[in-house]
Design an enzyme around this catalytic site. Sequence first.
Site, PDB file in Angstrom:
ATOM      1  CE  LYS A  90      -4.139  -1.990   1.959  1.00  0.00           C
ATOM      2  NZ  LYS A  90      -5.024  -2.021   3.070  1.00  0.00           N
ATOM      3  CG  ASP A  94      -8.443  -0.096   2.954  1.00  0.00           C
ATOM      4  OD1 ASP A  94      -9.263  -0.840   2.656  1.00  0.00           O
ATOM      5  OD2 ASP A  94      -7.382  -0.143   2.925  1.00  0.00           O
TER       6      ASP A  94
END
Length: 279
Positions: free
Chosen positions: A72, A109
Amino acid sequence: MPVRATDARRAAVLGSPIAHSLSPVLHRTAYAELGLVDRTYDRFDVDEAALPAFFAELGPEWAGLSLTMPLKRAVIPLLDEISDTAASVEAVNTVVFTDDGRRLGDNTDIPGMVAALRERGVAQVDSAAVLGAGATASSALAALARVCTGEVVAYVRSAARAAEMRRWGERLEVDVRTADWADAAEALHFPLVVATTPAGTTDALAAAVPERPTTLFDVLYDPWPTTLAARWSMYGGAVVSGLDLLVHQAVLQVEQMTGRAPAPVEAMRKAGEHALAAR
């Protein structure tokens, strides 16, 4: 003949390890429900060292990528632009490839957490507790910046973790106070409790669940329910699961990668539940 951006498109989830990922189940279900018969979604085990070479081989047939740990942050230098949301936590879990070849990074997210909470009727709270201080905790703080109007207390195991959470709080403009993990049972009395710890970490707290619990957001989904979530539900509290988060962040990914909205939330959730039950 070269593949055009308007022809069959590909997407995938990358990470290492990746065999456990539910993303292919969720995305393929969405494609089927939306009638996108020429779309494919795969998984590839890719670590940080292999990521640049993987990107170098991507052709114009690619629509997007989902990224999990440990990629990420590693993906950011490979992108042309990242969203403010992704920049706020220095983490990208979604890459969309435009027709003109640009690579755009986003983080679904954080809005996925907010959507999962709102689905359970939690739009705003005046305080919240966070259990843990790992990578997921920073995303939780970013989500709480949109949900919590007051103080967030983070229960952590070390002074270093405490300092890290306070830094994230300053960056995200969240009023963060830290407390020792030994006092984590106190957290269960807050209007919203977000558990971001690995499996088994919160099991010992189950005995301290109050008679009238409020809302627990436990980011785990396998195994499920956690001991804490099971006790919380038994006492009548609202529980948001890691699968809820996974589904809602995938919904946003599908919409970005396909240009089709709304994505089929309930069909994706049922597919995820069925896949977990089959493990």
